[in-house]
Design a protein around this motif. Structure first.
Motif, PDB file in Angstrom:
ATOM      1  N   GLU A 191       0.805  -1.219   0.000  1.00 50.96           N
ATOM      2  CA  GLU A 191       0.000   0.000   0.000  1.00 50.96           C
ATOM      3  C   GLU A 191       0.842   1.274   0.000  1.00 50.96           C
ATOM      4  OE1 GLU A 191      -3.246   0.124  -0.275  1.00 50.96           O
ATOM      5  OE2 GLU A 191      -3.433  -2.080  -0.289  1.00 50.96           O
ATOM      6  N   SER A 192       2.135   1.166   0.270  1.00 52.66           N
ATOM      7  CA  SER A 192       2.976   2.362   0.385  1.00 52.66           C
ATOM      8  C   SER A 192       3.376   2.877  -0.995  1.00 52.66           C
ATOM      9  CB  SER A 192       4.218   2.044   1.207  1.00 52.66           C
ATOM     10  OG  SER A 192       4.995   1.052   0.560  1.00 52.66           O
ATOM     11  N   GLU A 193       3.704   4.160  -1.041  1.00 51.40           N
ATOM     12  CA  GLU A 193       4.187   4.799  -2.263  1.00 51.40           C
ATOM     13  C   GLU A 193       5.467   5.592  -2.031  1.00 51.40           C
ATOM     14  OE1 GLU A 193       1.084   7.236  -3.739  1.00 51.40           O
ATOM     15  OE2 GLU A 193      -0.263   5.556  -4.246  1.00 51.40           O
ATOM     16  N   GLY A 194       5.998   5.570  -0.812  1.00 54.92           N
ATOM     17  CA  GLY A 194       7.185   6.348  -0.499  1.00 54.92           C
ATOM     18  C   GLY A 194       6.812   7.687   0.123  1.00 54.92           C
ATOM     19  N   PHE A 195       7.690   8.222   0.942  1.00 57.56           N
ATOM     20  CA  PHE A 195       7.426   9.513   1.575  1.00 57.56           C
ATOM     21  C   PHE A 195       7.467  10.629   0.546  1.00 57.56           C
ATOM     22  CE2 PHE A 195       9.143   7.053   5.207  1.00 57.56           C
ATOM     23  CZ  PHE A 195       8.050   7.178   6.045  1.00 57.56           C
ATOM     24  N   ALA A 196       6.752  11.695   0.860  1.00 58.83           N
ATOM     25  CA  ALA A 196       6.711  12.842  -0.039  1.00 58.83           C
ATOM     26  C   ALA A 196       8.101  13.470  -0.143  1.00 58.83           C
ATOM     27  CB  ALA A 196       5.705  13.871   0.471  1.00 58.83           C
ATOM     28  N   GLY A 197       8.532  13.698  -1.359  1.00 62.44           N
ATOM     29  CA  GLY A 197       9.836  14.298  -1.589  1.00 62.44           C
ATOM     30  C   GLY A 197      10.961  13.311  -1.753  1.00 62.44           C
ATOM     31  N   SER A 198      10.732  12.040  -1.455  1.00 70.49           N
ATOM     32  CA  SER A 198      11.787  11.029  -1.596  1.00 70.49           C
ATOM     33  C   SER A 198      11.811  10.488  -3.020  1.00 70.49           C
ATOM     34  CB  SER A 198      11.567   9.889  -0.608  1.00 70.49           C
ATOM     35  OG  SER A 198      10.331   9.243  -0.879  1.00 70.49           O
ATOM     36  N   ARG A 199      12.940   9.887  -3.384  1.00 71.17           N
ATOM     37  CA  ARG A 199      13.073   9.319  -4.716  1.00 71.17           C
ATOM     38  C   ARG A 199      12.211   8.066  -4.823  1.00 71.17           C
ATOM     39  NH1 ARG A 199      19.048   8.062  -6.671  1.00 71.17           N
ATOM     40  NH2 ARG A 199      19.099  10.355  -6.359  1.00 71.17           N
ATOM     41  N   LYS A 200      11.476   7.984  -5.924  1.00 66.41           N
ATOM     42  CA  LYS A 200      10.592   6.854  -6.117  1.00 66.41           C
ATOM     43  C   LYS A 200      11.402   5.581  -6.362  1.00 66.41           C
ATOM     44  CE  LYS A 200       6.845   9.263  -5.741  1.00 66.41           C
ATOM     45  NZ  LYS A 200       5.976   9.090  -4.567  1.00 66.41           N
ATOM     46  N   GLY A 201      10.880   4.475  -5.873  1.00 63.61           N
ATOM     47  CA  GLY A 201      11.541   3.193  -6.049  1.00 63.61           C
ATOM     48  C   GLY A 201      11.100   2.215  -4.982  1.00 63.61           C
TER      49      GLY A 201
ATOM     50  N   MET B 196      12.975   0.884  -2.586  1.00 61.59           N
ATOM     51  CA  MET B 196      13.515   1.202  -1.276  1.00 61.59           C
ATOM     52  C   MET B 196      12.706   2.281  -0.567  1.00 61.59           C
ATOM     53  SD  MET B 196      15.797  -0.931  -0.734  1.00 61.59           S
ATOM     54  CE  MET B 196      16.256  -0.228   0.833  1.00 61.59           C
ATOM     55  N   ALA B 197      12.148   3.218  -1.324  1.00 63.07           N
ATOM     56  CA  ALA B 197      11.292   4.233  -0.702  1.00 63.07           C
ATOM     57  C   ALA B 197      10.062   3.591  -0.077  1.00 63.07           C
ATOM     58  CB  ALA B 197      10.883   5.267  -1.747  1.00 63.07           C
ATOM     59  N   ARG B 198       9.525   2.603  -0.736  1.00 60.15           N
ATOM     60  CA  ARG B 198       8.390   1.877  -0.162  1.00 60.15           C
ATOM     61  C   ARG B 198       8.805   1.068   1.059  1.00 60.15           C
ATOM     62  NH1 ARG B 198       4.424  -0.580  -4.844  1.00 60.15           N
ATOM     63  NH2 ARG B 198       3.961   1.381  -5.917  1.00 60.15           N
ATOM     64  N   VAL B 199      10.022   0.523   1.023  1.00 58.51           N
ATOM     65  CA  VAL B 199      10.516  -0.231   2.170  1.00 58.51           C
ATOM     66  C   VAL B 199      10.634   0.672   3.394  1.00 58.51           C
ATOM     67  CG1 VAL B 199      12.500  -1.489   3.078  1.00 58.51           C
ATOM     68  CG2 VAL B 199      11.686  -1.966   0.777  1.00 58.51           C
ATOM     69  N   TYR B 200      11.178   1.881   3.210  1.00 64.68           N
ATOM     70  CA  TYR B 200      11.332   2.811   4.326  1.00 64.68           C
ATOM     71  C   TYR B 200       9.980   3.181   4.930  1.00 64.68           C
ATOM     72  CZ  TYR B 200      16.103   3.317   2.588  1.00 64.68           C
ATOM     73  OH  TYR B 200      17.389   3.076   2.189  1.00 64.68           O
ATOM     74  N   GLU B 201       9.018   3.476   4.075  1.00 69.23           N
ATOM     75  CA  GLU B 201       7.694   3.844   4.583  1.00 69.23           C
ATOM     76  C   GLU B 201       7.036   2.668   5.298  1.00 69.23           C
ATOM     77  OE1 GLU B 201       3.351   5.506   3.007  1.00 69.23           O
ATOM     78  OE2 GLU B 201       5.045   5.284   1.606  1.00 69.23           O
ATOM     79  N   ALA B 202       7.156   1.458   4.753  1.00 69.54           N
ATOM     80  CA  ALA B 202       6.555   0.283   5.390  1.00 69.54           C
ATOM     81  C   ALA B 202       7.199  -0.004   6.737  1.00 69.54           C
ATOM     82  CB  ALA B 202       6.677  -0.929   4.464  1.00 69.54           C
ATOM     83  N   VAL B 203       8.526   0.174   6.840  1.00 69.18           N
ATOM     84  CA  VAL B 203       9.212  -0.069   8.105  1.00 69.18           C
ATOM     85  C   VAL B 203       8.782   0.937   9.168  1.00 69.18           C
ATOM     86  CG1 VAL B 203      11.474  -0.026   9.225  1.00 69.18           C
ATOM     87  CG2 VAL B 203      11.186  -1.235   7.067  1.00 69.18           C
ATOM     88  N   VAL B 204       8.644   2.192   8.775  1.00 62.30           N
ATOM     89  CA  VAL B 204       8.212   3.223   9.729  1.00 62.30           C
ATOM     90  C   VAL B 204       6.792   2.938  10.222  1.00 62.30           C
ATOM     91  CG1 VAL B 204       7.643   5.666   9.978  1.00 62.30           C
ATOM     92  CG2 VAL B 204       9.755   4.988   8.834  1.00 62.30           C
ATOM     93  N   LEU B 205       5.894   2.582   9.311  1.00 59.14           N
ATOM     94  CA  LEU B 205       4.526   2.247   9.717  1.00 59.14           C
ATOM     95  C   LEU B 205       4.495   1.010  10.607  1.00 59.14           C
ATOM     96  CD1 LEU B 205       2.608   2.883   6.358  1.00 59.14           C
ATOM     97  CD2 LEU B 205       2.578   4.297   8.414  1.00 59.14           C
ATOM     98  N   LEU B 206       5.369   0.052  10.313  1.00 54.52           N
ATOM     99  CA  LEU B 206       5.420  -1.158  11.133  1.00 54.52           C
ATOM    100  C   LEU B 206       5.912  -0.843  12.549  1.00 54.52           C
ATOM    101  CD1 LEU B 206       5.113  -4.232  11.236  1.00 54.52           C
ATOM    102  CD2 LEU B 206       7.465  -4.427  10.419  1.00 54.52           C
ATOM    103  N   LEU B 207       6.895   0.034  12.676  1.00 57.73           N
ATOM    104  CA  LEU B 207       7.377   0.426  13.999  1.00 57.73           C
ATOM    105  C   LEU B 207       6.297   1.154  14.794  1.00 57.73           C
ATOM    106  CD1 LEU B 207      11.015   1.610  13.187  1.00 57.73           C
ATOM    107  CD2 LEU B 207      10.313  -0.500  14.325  1.00 57.73           C
TER     108      LEU B 207
END
Length: 473
Positions: free
Chosen positions: A113-123, A125-136
């Motif tokens: 469901e993630s698309e990456g944080f606003a302003g970050s480079r699409k890809g 890994m951007a989805r991984v970062y957002e998913a990890v933050v939501l999981l925490l």
């Protein structure tokens, strides 16, 4: 090595199952990023489903291993089968099931469901970062709720739990998850035991009880031809009568499936028609009655003997004594009943109104539904060993962390659970058998064709008898 081989086989089987139900359009797209994310999520779901299947096989493997060691105590080829292997398998299943429930499946959902944080480079890994933050954030929320619950129930040790995360905090969370799974099994299994009769009856050919299949098949064929002509007429522009095409298509599909079922009944052999269906119903009835009797016997043992309470053990001591008073035959019956209860719980889960929407469809199940199904099956399967031991289906005590649940030592919870399961299963069984007999008699005597304004309960017995005698003649 044995655990790796077993898990690899289960992983391949789980992957074949998920690829049969997944929607192909989500994995074959022009967007390479979405396809990669969906594949990673599918691998996580495959891992979770393989852990669920392994959790279902925990008790059967343990019981059968004990019987094999009793039968071949000095066999050189059975030296690999010992208590250390079984104990390690239980610990691995407990670890992986909780890892999947707490981390992998929430991460898979957030990842898709993630698309990456606003302003970050699409890809990816951007989805991984957002998913990890939501999981925490989700982990902090869940742990906070569990700490508040433990503080309300055990005020004197709530502060210590903050400093003893691994020994108290996480086992308390696992105990709550297992209690939820066991309660879900309590609701789904009795309903599934009653639904097993109708599901099995739909897969088998029923006997021709006072029914002329040829007459019904000819009428169904005429009805199908009539609907087919109406659909062809409605699809042409020359027809100036407006028809309800959607309703007619559904009716045509219903009639078509009915005709196919009638043709199968006509082509079925006399043995398949007159022996297969009654024998299957008798087997299901015998298994269900056996489950109820074993639960009732377990209730008496709980009142008279403290050792009947479910508990954990550190060393399984395989090959010393059978876990059934009837020996190998009783152990085989225990394995069959455990697998039958699991199948019934799955049938009851997908038949309940709350979870009907989760029922997977071949090549038409999206990834979110696959994640929800894997989580549901993992909750049911990981609670199956505790459920089977609590209601007395087996005397094999729980190994590893499965026996550390707080509520297992409460006599009132275990006793009330057994009483509720026996009562709900008996009520569902009586209702299913009586309604099934009534429905078959109504269909046999042709009373299902009566108009809705005529109450079937007001039909005189003379008319019922005359209708039956005329059909026999």
């Amino acid at each position: 090595m044995i655990c790796v081989l077993l898990f690899t086989c289960l992983y391949m089987v789980s992957y074949l199952i998920l690829t049969h139900f997944k929607k192909t359009a989500e994995f074959v797209t022009d967007d390479i990023e979405d396809a990669t994310v969906n594949k990673i999520a599918l691998w996580l779901c495959t891992f979770t489903l393989s852990v669920a299947v392994c959790a279902v096989l925990l008790l059967p493997i343990s019981i059968l291993s004990n019987e094999v060691l009793l039968t071949f105590p000095q066999s050189y080829y059975m030296q690999w089968l010992n208590g250390s292997l079984i104990h390690g398998l239980w610990n691995l299943v407990f670890l992986f099931s909780n890892l999947s429930l707490v981390f992998l499946m929430p991460f898979a959902y957030f990842f898709t469901e993630s698309e990456g944080f606003a302003g970050s480079r699409k890809g990816v890994m951007a989805r991984v970062y957002e998913a990890v933050v939501l999981l925490l954030l989700l982990a902090l929320l869940v742990l906070g709720i569990v700490w508040v619950a433990s503080a309300l129930l055990h005020d004197n040790i709530a502060r210590k739990s903050l400093y003893d995360l691994w020994e108290y905090y996480l086992p308390y969370l696992y105990s709550g998850i297992s209690l939820f799974g066991v309660l879900l099994l309590l609701l789904c299994t009795p309903f599934g035991l009653s639904r097993m009769f109708s599901v099995t009856g739909s897969l088998l050919v029923k006997p021709r009880l006072l029914e002329d299949v040829e007459d019904i098949l000819s009428c169904t064929t005429f009805e199908e031809d009539s609907l087919s002509r109406k659909l062809n007429c409605g699809s042409t522009a020359s027809c100036w009568v407006k028809l309800n095409m959607e309703g007619m298509k559904k009716e045509y599909q219903t009639v078509l499936s009915k005709r196919i079922a009638l043709e199968m009944r006509r082509k079925a052999s006399p043995w398949q028609r007159n022996l297969g269906y009654p024998l299957a119903m008798l087997v299901l009835l015998a298994l269900t009655v056996m489950c109820v009797l074993m639960v009732c016997f377990n209730v008496l043992e709980l009142l008279l003997d403290e050792t009947a309470m479910p508990r954990g053990m550190e060393d399984p001591h395989l090959g010393m004594a059978s876990f059934s008073m009837f020996g190998s035959l009783g152990a085989a019956v225990q394995v069959v009943l455990i697998l039958y209860l699991m199948v019934s719980s799955v049938v009851g889960f997908y038949s309940s109104p709350l979870f009907t929407g989760l029922l997977p469809r071949a090549q038409d199940t999206n990834l979110t539904q696959i994640i929800a199904n894997c989580v549901s099956l993992l909750i049911l399967s990981s609670a199956l060993p505790v459920f089977s031991r609590t209601i007395g289906i087996t005397r094999f005590d729980l190994l590893g962390d499965f026996g550390r649940y707080n509520w297992l030592g409460n006599f009132y919870i275990v006793f009330l659970y057994n009483m509720l399961f026996a009562g709900l299963t008996s009520a569902s069984l009586i209702k299913t058998v009586t309604w099934a007999v009534q429905r078959e008699l109504i269909r046999a005597f042709g009373l299902h064709r009566l108009p809705l304004t005529v109450s079937r309960s007001t039909v005189p017995f003379r008319l019922l008898l005359a209708s039956g005698l005329s059909k026999i003649q």
